[in-house]
Scaffold this motif. Sequence first.
Motif, PDB file in Angstrom:
ATOM      1  N   THR A  94     -46.390 -32.226   0.604  1.00 56.11           N
ATOM      2  CA  THR A  94     -47.501 -31.528   1.269  1.00 56.11           C
ATOM      3  C   THR A  94     -48.519 -31.028   0.246  1.00 56.11           C
ATOM      4  OG1 THR A  94     -46.310 -29.409   1.219  1.00 56.11           O
ATOM      5  CG2 THR A  94     -45.998 -30.803   3.151  1.00 56.11           C
ATOM      6  N   SER A  95     -48.582 -31.667  -0.916  1.00 61.93           N
ATOM      7  CA  SER A  95     -49.566 -31.272  -1.921  1.00 61.93           C
ATOM      8  C   SER A  95     -50.976 -31.644  -1.449  1.00 61.93           C
ATOM      9  CB  SER A  95     -49.251 -31.951  -3.258  1.00 61.93           C
ATOM     10  OG  SER A  95     -49.272 -33.350  -3.119  1.00 61.93           O
ATOM     11  N   GLY A  96     -51.981 -31.141  -2.145  1.00 61.48           N
ATOM     12  CA  GLY A  96     -53.362 -31.301  -1.711  1.00 61.48           C
ATOM     13  C   GLY A  96     -53.807 -32.745  -1.520  1.00 61.48           C
ATOM     14  N   SER A  97     -53.318 -33.654  -2.357  1.00 67.23           N
ATOM     15  CA  SER A  97     -53.742 -35.058  -2.262  1.00 67.23           C
ATOM     16  C   SER A  97     -53.296 -35.714  -0.968  1.00 67.23           C
ATOM     17  CB  SER A  97     -53.190 -35.849  -3.453  1.00 67.23           C
ATOM     18  OG  SER A  97     -51.771 -35.846  -3.440  1.00 67.23           O
ATOM     19  N   LYS A 136     -45.932 -27.350  -4.726  1.00 67.58           N
ATOM     20  CA  LYS A 136     -45.622 -26.743  -6.013  1.00 67.58           C
ATOM     21  C   LYS A 136     -44.169 -26.280  -6.080  1.00 67.58           C
ATOM     22  CE  LYS A 136     -47.430 -22.354  -4.314  1.00 67.58           C
ATOM     23  NZ  LYS A 136     -48.424 -21.286  -4.511  1.00 67.58           N
ATOM     24  N   GLY A 137     -43.440 -26.544  -5.044  1.00 65.79           N
ATOM     25  CA  GLY A 137     -42.021 -26.210  -4.893  1.00 65.79           C
ATOM     26  C   GLY A 137     -41.651 -26.524  -3.459  1.00 65.79           C
ATOM     27  N   ILE A 138     -40.511 -26.032  -3.015  1.00 69.19           N
ATOM     28  CA  ILE A 138     -40.124 -26.228  -1.618  1.00 69.19           C
ATOM     29  C   ILE A 138     -40.801 -25.130  -0.800  1.00 69.19           C
ATOM     30  CG2 ILE A 138     -38.210 -26.298   0.007  1.00 69.19           C
ATOM     31  CD1 ILE A 138     -36.413 -27.194  -2.277  1.00 69.19           C
ATOM     32  N   GLN A 157     -41.720 -26.786  12.278  1.00 66.24           N
ATOM     33  CA  GLN A 157     -42.027 -26.690  10.851  1.00 66.24           C
ATOM     34  C   GLN A 157     -42.966 -27.814  10.419  1.00 66.24           C
ATOM     35  OE1 GLN A 157     -40.994 -24.369   8.593  1.00 66.24           O
ATOM     36  NE2 GLN A 157     -40.075 -23.197  10.253  1.00 66.24           N
ATOM     37  N   LEU A 158     -42.699 -28.986  10.917  1.00 63.28           N
ATOM     38  CA  LEU A 158     -43.509 -30.154  10.548  1.00 63.28           C
ATOM     39  C   LEU A 158     -44.938 -30.005  11.070  1.00 63.28           C
ATOM     40  CD1 LEU A 158     -42.792 -32.726   8.980  1.00 63.28           C
ATOM     41  CD2 LEU A 158     -42.255 -33.826  11.153  1.00 63.28           C
ATOM     42  N   GLU A 159     -45.058 -29.490  12.258  1.00 68.05           N
ATOM     43  CA  GLU A 159     -46.380 -29.372  12.878  1.00 68.05           C
ATOM     44  C   GLU A 159     -47.250 -28.350  12.163  1.00 68.05           C
ATOM     45  OE1 GLU A 159     -46.255 -28.400  17.078  1.00 68.05           O
ATOM     46  OE2 GLU A 159     -47.776 -29.950  17.390  1.00 68.05           O
ATOM     47  N   GLY A 160     -46.622 -27.303  11.630  1.00 68.42           N
ATOM     48  CA  GLY A 160     -47.402 -26.222  11.034  1.00 68.42           C
ATOM     49  C   GLY A 160     -47.770 -26.411   9.583  1.00 68.42           C
ATOM     50  N   VAL A 161     -47.204 -27.393   8.911  1.00 71.54           N
ATOM     51  CA  VAL A 161     -47.444 -27.544   7.487  1.00 71.54           C
ATOM     52  C   VAL A 161     -48.803 -28.196   7.219  1.00 71.54           C
ATOM     53  CG1 VAL A 161     -46.413 -29.846   7.200  1.00 71.54           C
ATOM     54  CG2 VAL A 161     -46.244 -28.156   5.357  1.00 71.54           C
ATOM     55  N   GLU A 162     -49.435 -27.788   6.116  1.00 69.13           N
ATOM     56  CA  GLU A 162     -50.750 -28.332   5.749  1.00 69.13           C
ATOM     57  C   GLU A 162     -50.728 -28.825   4.306  1.00 69.13           C
ATOM     58  OE1 GLU A 162     -53.574 -25.277   6.413  1.00 69.13           O
ATOM     59  OE2 GLU A 162     -53.461 -25.406   8.608  1.00 69.13           O
ATOM     60  N   ALA A 163     -51.649 -29.722   4.000  1.00 69.48           N
ATOM     61  CA  ALA A 163     -51.740 -30.272   2.644  1.00 69.48           C
ATOM     62  C   ALA A 163     -52.513 -29.307   1.762  1.00 69.48           C
ATOM     63  CB  ALA A 163     -52.422 -31.639   2.677  1.00 69.48           C
ATOM     64  N   THR A 164     -51.828 -28.742   0.787  1.00 73.25           N
ATOM     65  CA  THR A 164     -52.482 -27.788  -0.114  1.00 73.25           C
ATOM     66  C   THR A 164     -51.664 -27.614  -1.384  1.00 73.25           C
ATOM     67  OG1 THR A 164     -53.351 -25.528  -0.301  1.00 73.25           O
ATOM     68  CG2 THR A 164     -51.329 -25.807   0.945  1.00 73.25           C
ATOM     69  N   GLY A 165     -52.374 -27.275  -2.451  1.00 77.52           N
ATOM     70  CA  GLY A 165     -51.702 -26.938  -3.704  1.00 77.52           C
ATOM     71  C   GLY A 165     -51.383 -28.140  -4.577  1.00 77.52           C
ATOM     72  N   PRO A 166     -50.971 -27.872  -5.805  1.00 78.97           N
ATOM     73  CA  PRO A 166     -50.588 -28.953  -6.731  1.00 78.97           C
ATOM     74  C   PRO A 166     -49.209 -29.502  -6.391  1.00 78.97           C
ATOM     75  CG  PRO A 166     -50.205 -26.829  -7.741  1.00 78.97           C
ATOM     76  CD  PRO A 166     -50.839 -26.546  -6.412  1.00 78.97           C
ATOM     77  N   THR A 167     -48.868 -30.625  -7.005  1.00 78.32           N
ATOM     78  CA  THR A 167     -47.560 -31.220  -6.750  1.00 78.32           C
ATOM     79  C   THR A 167     -46.592 -30.925  -7.892  1.00 78.32           C
ATOM     80  OG1 THR A 167     -46.389 -33.271  -6.261  1.00 78.32           O
ATOM     81  CG2 THR A 167     -48.240 -33.440  -7.773  1.00 78.32           C
ATOM     82  N   ARG A 168     -45.370 -30.597  -7.522  1.00 75.65           N
ATOM     83  CA  ARG A 168     -44.243 -30.480  -8.462  1.00 75.65           C
ATOM     84  C   ARG A 168     -43.114 -31.337  -7.900  1.00 75.65           C
ATOM     85  NH1 ARG A 168     -47.821 -28.483 -10.722  1.00 75.65           N
ATOM     86  NH2 ARG A 168     -48.058 -26.415 -11.664  1.00 75.65           N
ATOM     87  N   LEU A 173     -37.543 -32.720  -6.550  1.00 78.82           N
ATOM     88  CA  LEU A 173     -36.556 -33.737  -6.181  1.00 78.82           C
ATOM     89  C   LEU A 173     -35.285 -33.594  -7.017  1.00 78.82           C
ATOM     90  CD1 LEU A 173     -38.746 -36.943  -5.609  1.00 78.82           C
ATOM     91  CD2 LEU A 173     -37.704 -35.447  -3.904  1.00 78.82           C
ATOM     92  N   HIS A 174     -35.439 -33.293  -8.297  1.00 82.61           N
ATOM     93  CA  HIS A 174     -34.251 -33.028  -9.131  1.00 82.61           C
ATOM     94  C   HIS A 174     -33.440 -31.879  -8.532  1.00 82.61           C
ATOM     95  CE1 HIS A 174     -34.404 -35.696 -12.550  1.00 82.61           C
ATOM     96  NE2 HIS A 174     -35.695 -35.456 -12.750  1.00 82.61           N
ATOM     97  N   GLU A 175     -34.135 -30.854  -8.101  1.00 83.70           N
ATOM     98  CA  GLU A 175     -33.451 -29.686  -7.518  1.00 83.70           C
ATOM     99  C   GLU A 175     -32.700 -30.073  -6.246  1.00 83.70           C
ATOM    100  OE1 GLU A 175     -36.114 -26.485  -6.707  1.00 83.70           O
ATOM    101  OE2 GLU A 175     -34.700 -25.457  -5.374  1.00 83.70           O
ATOM    102  N   LEU A 176     -33.339 -30.872  -5.387  1.00 84.78           N
ATOM    103  CA  LEU A 176     -32.687 -31.281  -4.142  1.00 84.78           C
ATOM    104  C   LEU A 176     -31.484 -32.175  -4.419  1.00 84.78           C
ATOM    105  CD1 LEU A 176     -35.848 -32.001  -1.964  1.00 84.78           C
ATOM    106  CD2 LEU A 176     -34.185 -30.184  -1.602  1.00 84.78           C
ATOM    107  N   ALA A 177     -31.634 -33.091  -5.368  1.00 84.86           N
ATOM    108  CA  ALA A 177     -30.522 -33.987  -5.698  1.00 84.86           C
ATOM    109  C   ALA A 177     -29.322 -33.204  -6.211  1.00 84.86           C
ATOM    110  CB  ALA A 177     -30.971 -35.014  -6.733  1.00 84.86           C
TER     111      ALA A 177
END
Length: 303
Positions: A94-97, A136-138, A157-168, A173-177
């Motif tokens: 959900t990063s800005g791009s 920038k995180g979860i 949750q999916l409906e309310g999320v917007e694209a914003t912020g930088p990507t990490r 993904l390392h954290e989730l794995a």
Amino acid sequence: MSSENKIRSFLEPAVLARLGSVPFLARRPMLGKVSGRHASPHRGASVEFAEYRKYVPGDDLRRLDWRAYGRSDRHYVKEFEADTNLRCCLVVDTSGSMGFGSTGVHKLAYAKRLAGALAYLAVQQGDAAGLACVSKGIVRSLPPRRNPAHLADLFDQLEGVEATGPTRLVSTLHELAETTSQRALFIVISDLFVDPTELRECFEHFRFRKHDLTVFHLLDPQELTFAFQRPMRFLDMEGGTAVFAEPNEIADRYHTALERYLSLVKQVSIETAVDYHRVSLADDYERTLTHFLVGRTRSGGVR
């Protein structure tokens, strides 16, 4: 109106009905908590024969193969494969791009369609579905569960999320794995604006943890064709500096760099056994998901 009956902008009942005719399978054995339709690394009570094993005291006598005893005068136990359910973890960038799109739909809207349909299909066949929205995180997270009420929460949750912020994306993904203790099916939906060499380490982390990883790589047609005809000011949607350029002067270098990047991402995916799908926003998402599901029916159930 209950939350279960809300009309979701990213869900189309007719599309879900058609996709529901194709099973949603994992490529690797899963470790679930209840019986399901996915292969398990353990022996169980399915109808699919696995192997013979020598009888040891304490084995259930009902599993002795008396025909094998008649032929060999030795006691053997028949073992069968176990089937289990899976945990499907949907990771949506959900990063800005992800707010960019030139076809009338931006990347995040396309990602919501994919994630919403896959969550629905998973829960409908008795599997658990969870969600992690990352920039920038979860930024939003729901653990995998398999009941319809949880599915409604996931859609909210999916409906309310917007694209914003930088990507990490890579560090997240390392954290989730690392923090997902049991084998799971991870589905990452992102534009992958990261260094492919960092992705390699990330993908290897998932493979080391025995997760089944799928990546939907979203790209806008303008990113692929770079068909700009006049001087443009290109904005970094994640907060970087803008660049003013004459497209005709940089088009060749852009296409060379893009081709090198896409080739490297695909090579990394192949070498790390990732189920990689490059998707243009001009592609019909139902066709994208059908291709994904049918591909899994050919390779799914490997024990």
